[in-house]
Design a protein around this motif. Structure first.
Motif, mmCIF file in Angstrom:
data_model
loop_
_atom_site.group_PDB
_atom_site.id
_atom_site.type_symbol
_atom_site.label_atom_id
_atom_site.label_comp_id
_atom_site.label_asym_id
_atom_site.label_seq_id
_atom_site.Cartn_x
_atom_site.Cartn_y
_atom_site.Cartn_z
ATOM 1 N N TYR A 122 0.728 -1.349 0.075
ATOM 2 C CA TYR A 122 0.088 0.026 -0.101
ATOM 3 C C TYR A 122 0.790 1.292 0.078
ATOM 4 N N ASP A 123 2.182 1.328 0.162
ATOM 5 C CA ASP A 123 3.075 2.380 0.133
ATOM 6 C C ASP A 123 2.934 2.773 -1.321
ATOM 7 N N ARG A 124 2.963 1.695 -2.198
ATOM 8 C CA ARG A 124 3.218 2.029 -3.540
ATOM 9 C C ARG A 124 2.099 2.295 -4.365
ATOM 10 N N ARG A 370 16.159 -1.417 4.757
ATOM 11 C CA ARG A 370 15.841 -0.269 4.074
ATOM 12 C C ARG A 370 14.756 -0.539 3.194
ATOM 13 N N TYR A 371 13.970 0.437 2.877
ATOM 14 C CA TYR A 371 12.423 0.359 2.135
ATOM 15 C C TYR A 371 12.802 0.181 0.782
ATOM 16 N N LYS A 372 12.176 -0.348 0.162
ATOM 17 C CA LYS A 372 12.395 -0.662 -1.349
ATOM 18 C C LYS A 372 12.795 0.643 -2.156
ATOM 19 N N SER A 376 19.017 3.275 3.679
ATOM 20 C CA SER A 376 19.248 2.603 4.560
ATOM 21 C C SER A 376 18.491 3.152 5.472
ATOM 22 N N VAL A 377 17.811 2.522 6.178
ATOM 23 C CA VAL A 377 17.215 3.375 7.712
ATOM 24 C C VAL A 377 17.671 2.726 8.915
ATOM 25 N N LEU A 378 17.882 1.538 9.021
ATOM 26 C CA LEU A 378 18.674 0.733 10.191
ATOM 27 C C LEU A 378 19.787 0.103 9.711
ATOM 28 N N GLY A 395 12.592 10.926 19.444
ATOM 29 C CA GLY A 395 13.667 11.296 18.372
ATOM 30 C C GLY A 395 12.993 12.392 17.270
ATOM 31 N N ALA A 396 13.822 12.691 16.364
ATOM 32 C CA ALA A 396 13.266 13.650 15.404
ATOM 33 C C ALA A 396 12.764 12.983 14.549
ATOM 34 N N THR A 397 11.817 13.691 13.536
ATOM 35 C CA THR A 397 11.027 13.524 12.507
ATOM 36 C C THR A 397 12.106 12.504 11.491
ATOM 37 N N GLY A 398 11.608 11.534 11.246
ATOM 38 C CA GLY A 398 12.262 10.613 9.929
ATOM 39 C C GLY A 398 13.528 9.853 10.668
ATOM 40 N N ALA A 399 13.607 9.850 11.981
ATOM 41 C CA ALA A 399 14.697 9.243 12.814
ATOM 42 C C ALA A 399 14.563 7.573 12.641
ATOM 43 N N GLY A 400 13.281 6.880 12.367
ATOM 44 C CA GLY A 400 13.302 5.645 12.181
ATOM 45 C C GLY A 400 12.389 5.018 13.294
ATOM 46 N N LYS A 401 11.663 5.811 14.023
ATOM 47 C CA LYS A 401 10.859 5.219 14.914
ATOM 48 C C LYS A 401 9.685 4.393 14.502
ATOM 49 N N SER A 402 8.923 4.811 13.691
ATOM 50 C CA SER A 402 8.005 4.087 13.154
ATOM 51 C C SER A 402 8.517 2.882 12.313
ATOM 52 N N THR A 403 9.520 3.124 11.544
ATOM 53 C CA THR A 403 10.232 1.820 10.976
ATOM 54 C C THR A 403 10.514 0.664 12.068
ATOM 55 N N ILE A 404 10.951 0.954 13.183
ATOM 56 C CA ILE A 404 11.268 0.034 14.235
ATOM 57 C C ILE A 404 9.795 -0.730 14.535
ATOM 58 N N PHE A 411 5.333 -5.836 9.450
ATOM 59 C CA PHE A 411 4.777 -5.170 8.102
ATOM 60 C C PHE A 411 5.721 -5.280 7.281
ATOM 61 N N TYR A 412 7.011 -5.027 7.795
ATOM 62 C CA TYR A 412 8.214 -5.191 6.757
ATOM 63 C C TYR A 412 9.247 -6.246 7.459
ATOM 64 N N GLU A 413 9.849 -6.676 6.805
ATOM 65 C CA GLU A 413 10.985 -7.700 7.271
ATOM 66 C C GLU A 413 12.398 -7.152 7.231
HETATM 67 N N1 ATP Z 1 7.248 3.405 3.156
HETATM 68 C C1 ATP Z 1 8.463 4.033 2.856
HETATM 69 N N2 ATP Z 1 9.082 3.896 1.923
HETATM 70 C C2 ATP Z 1 10.224 4.373 1.675
HETATM 71 N N3 ATP Z 1 10.893 5.122 2.938
HETATM 72 C C3 ATP Z 1 10.287 5.470 3.874
HETATM 73 C C4 ATP Z 1 8.980 4.647 4.245
HETATM 74 N N4 ATP Z 1 8.827 5.150 5.205
HETATM 75 C C5 ATP Z 1 9.409 5.809 5.928
HETATM 76 N N5 ATP Z 1 10.395 6.087 5.019
HETATM 77 C C6 ATP Z 1 11.876 6.668 5.345
HETATM 78 O O1 ATP Z 1 12.799 6.119 6.416
HETATM 79 C C7 ATP Z 1 13.105 6.804 7.357
HETATM 80 C C8 ATP Z 1 12.450 6.691 8.784
HETATM 81 O O2 ATP Z 1 11.082 7.155 8.747
HETATM 82 P P1 ATP Z 1 10.386 6.801 9.935
HETATM 83 O O3 ATP Z 1 8.982 6.977 9.491
HETATM 84 O O4 ATP Z 1 10.585 5.481 10.744
HETATM 85 O O5 ATP Z 1 10.431 8.032 10.908
HETATM 86 P P2 ATP Z 1 9.992 8.392 12.176
HETATM 87 O O6 ATP Z 1 10.774 8.269 13.153
HETATM 88 O O7 ATP Z 1 8.793 7.702 12.666
HETATM 89 O O8 ATP Z 1 9.508 9.986 11.958
HETATM 90 P P3 ATP Z 1 8.090 10.691 12.405
HETATM 91 O O9 ATP Z 1 8.291 11.028 13.966
HETATM 92 O O10 ATP Z 1 7.950 11.839 11.367
HETATM 93 O O11 ATP Z 1 7.034 9.669 12.364
HETATM 94 C C9 ATP Z 1 12.703 8.406 6.726
HETATM 95 O O12 ATP Z 1 13.856 8.855 5.880
HETATM 96 C C10 ATP Z 1 11.736 7.988 5.832
HETATM 97 O O13 ATP Z 1 11.640 9.129 4.506
#
Ligand code: ATP
Ligand code: MG
Length: 611
Positions: A122-124, A370-372, A376-378, A395-404, A411-413
């Protein structure tokens, strides 16, 4: 299979293979399709008979003035009409069945696929696109099979039967008619092609205008503040101008088509009439035969058009068929291995009896991600959490919290390394096992049309009203629910759009609590409620979170003070880790963040009171 990036509206060459696959997918309707084609073949033949009757009537009743068989003739004619009526009725019934049956089957398959596909899909894919696929695209395919294909059969049989009729009457005249056929076909196909292009251009213009409208309305406030009205209006006028010109072109094209075809028909008619009249005078054919020919030729155009249109029809719908097939062909990039599926079942038939109980230990072992097509995020990320701990990620926006947390939820591996749940790599368990044990509350919560109560018990259909209410009370949602007209039975509207974002968050909170998961993930879950409500939820969920592993992501640091562990995430790494008091004492990043925010909030308060 790669997820496709964009959808090409342009019809490509007619692809037989594509339609063969669609036919295969519609296996359930083959019998109906077969019967329907048979009906139309019959109809094509019987509808080609009237000219022969005309011939008989002219020769017998008009020329020979013998009306002794008139009764029989009328009976036969009536019988033929009745027969056609019955067959038409049956065919319309069948076509309708096929149309809706095929549509329904493809929708069901598409829907099932969408449920199976992982989050990352659904990202794409823009949601609008997916909706088109499972609604209008499938409908187009249904129509093509239900009506287009059978129309073709009718056309072929009608033409063939007419020819046999003509050839039997007089070979020379039949040949004249036969010669005109390719010309008519050529003209029809040419026009069809031009008209498709023209229609596509009109549709493109139309969607550009709709989009402009949409942006104009949605962005009205921004436009006004940026004084963009004039410019927007000019862009809009340009679009409507193009649309106007394209529509006129389309109208001219379709206005030309019929006269041209009719002219060809008229030439053939004139030829047959002159030739035929000569033959009548010479006594080679009867007047009735000439009359029969005239009526054959008048009816000629219709089947030609039907046959010519079938290819363009299918070509036009090919884009829809392609889109549906690509959806059905999409392989989820996260899927359970065969062994896992065998042991624990799939999403539709889980084998819960084999599911191990979950404690809630979570370990990231050297995880890189890394997302497709993303950066690289982590990289080489390690994190060990014991069951029952409450962990806050800041942490700051875009730091990778949601990714973790997305990784925790699978939702991702991980691209490399592994994530262990209770000491076992989660890829050795089914996705459903994990996801049934996780409660996930998001910043933009998803509600579904239905009542408040339906939404709270969304994952647990059998939950009683008492349980629903208890969950709602636990997150202090009952206050606003009782203010609604019908309380728990109030409709939330599509996607919950009758509620405020904060209210939606409360409902999805209650939903997560009712589900009673071992692992809780709150990603900015309380960012849209006011501070006071947030505090109330905070107190309420502290009890709920007790004994469960939980992750809280929050920008407002006051809400994570009580976490067992706070992780400061920076650029996909853990910059600091510890309890609130430890981190404050360390006077590092967290201390900075906290004091800045605290000061800001204080000054906001003061300003608020002044104003
Ligand atoms: N679906 C995705 N596809 C590609 N890149 C992504 C995707 N989701 C996040 N990213 C990238 O991964 C990095 C980490 O994003 P993430 O959403 O984990 O940040 P966050 O810490 O949750 O930020 P926020 O506080 O704004 O929610 C960012 O650079 C973002 O651009
Ligand atoms: Mg985030």
């Amino acid at each position: 299979m790669e997820y496709e990036q964009e959808l090409d509206m342009a019809p490509k060459k007619f692809s037989l293979q594509l339609w063969r696959r669609i036919l295969k997918l519609s296996r359930n309707h083959w019998r109906e399709l077969g019967e329907c084609m048979l009906m139309l073949a019959l109809l094509g033949i019987t509808e080609s008979l009237p000219p022969l009757l005309t011939r008989y009537a002219v020769d017998r009743f008009v020329v020979a003035r013998d009306t002794s068989t008139l009764g029989w003739f009328i009976a036969l004619y009536a019988g033929l009409l009745l027969f056609n009526f019955v067959i038409s009725h049956r065919f319309i019934q069948l076509s309708g069945h096929i149309e809706w049956g095929v549509n329904y089957d493809l929708r069901a398959k598409g829907f099932r696929k969408l449920q199976e596909l992982p989050f990352s899909y659904y990202d794409r894919m823009p949601v609008g696109n997916l909706l088109t696929r499972v609604t209008s695209d499938t409908a187009q395919i249904g129509e093509a099979l239900g009506w287009g294909l059978v129309d073709f059969v009718w056309g072929v049989f009608f033409l063939a039967a007419s020819f046999i009729g003509m050839a039997a009457l007089n070979a020379k005249l039949a040949l004249a008619a036969l010669v005109s056929l390719p010309v008519m076909f050529a003209i029809s196909i040419l026009f069809q092609k031009k008209m498709i292009v023209s229609q596509r251009n009109i549709r493109k213009s139309n969607s550009a205008i709709t989009a402009a409208f949409n942006e104009g309305i949605m962005g009205a406030r921004t436009t006004k503040t940026l004084v963009r009205e004039e410019m927007n209006y000019e862009e809009f006028s340009a679009q409507t101008d193009i649309m106007y010109r394209r529509s006129i072109r389309g109208a001219v094209l379709s206005a030309l088509f019929l006269p041209i075809i009719s002219s060809v028909g008229a030439i053939v008619t004139a030829f047959v009439l002159t030739e035929g009249a000569g033959l009548v005078l010479e006594g080679v054919i009867s007047l009735g035969t000439l009359a029969a020919f005239m009526s054959y030729i008048t009816d000629f155009f219709e089947p030609v058009e039907h046959i010519a249109s079938i290819f363009s029809e299918f070509q036009r719908r090919q884009a829809a068929a392609e889109r549906v097939l690509t959806l059905l062909d999409t392989e989820p990039d996260i899927r359970d291995s065969r062994e896992v599926e065998e042991l624990f079942g799939d999403n539709f038939r889980p084998k819960k009896e084999n599911w191990p109980p979950i404690r809630g230990d979570i370990d990231f072992e050297d995880v890189s991600f890394r997302y497709k097509d993303g950066e690289s995020v982590l990289s080489h990320f390690d994190l060990h959490i014991r069951a029952g701990q409450t962990v806050a990620l800041v942490g700051a926006t875009g730091a990778g919290k949601s990714t973790i947390v997305n990784l925790i939820c699978r939702f991702y591996e991980p691209t490399e390394g592994s994530i262990l749940i209770d000491g076992t790599d989660y890829r050795q368990r089914s996705q459903l096992w994990l996801q049934s044990n996780i409660g996930y509350v998001l910043q933009e919560p998803q509600l579904f049309s239905g009542t408040i109560a339906d939404n709270i018990r969304y994952a647990d259909k059998d939950a009683g009203m008492e349980e629903v209410k208890r969950a709602a009370r636990q997150v202090n949602a009952e206050g606003f629910i009782m203010k609604l007209e019908n309380g728990y039975d109030s409709q939330v509207g599509e996607g919950g759009n009758r509620l405020s974002t904060g209210e939606k968050q409360l409902i999805s909170f209650a939903r997560a609590i009712l589900h009673n998961p071992r692992i809780f993930v709150l990603d900015e879950a309380t960012s849209s409620v006011d501070t006071e409500t947030e505090m109330m939820i905070q107190r309420a969920i502290e009890k709920t979170l007790e004994g469960r592993t939980s992750f809280i992501i929050a920008h407002r640091l006051s809400t994570v003070r009580h976490a067992d562990r706070i992780l400061v995430i920076e650029d996909g790494k853990i910059a600091e880790s510890g309890s609130h008091s430890e981190l404050i004492a360390a006077r590092g990043r967290y201390y900075q963040l906290y004091t800045t925010q605290f000061r800001e909030e204080r000054s906001m308060d003061v300003l608020g009171k002044k104003g």
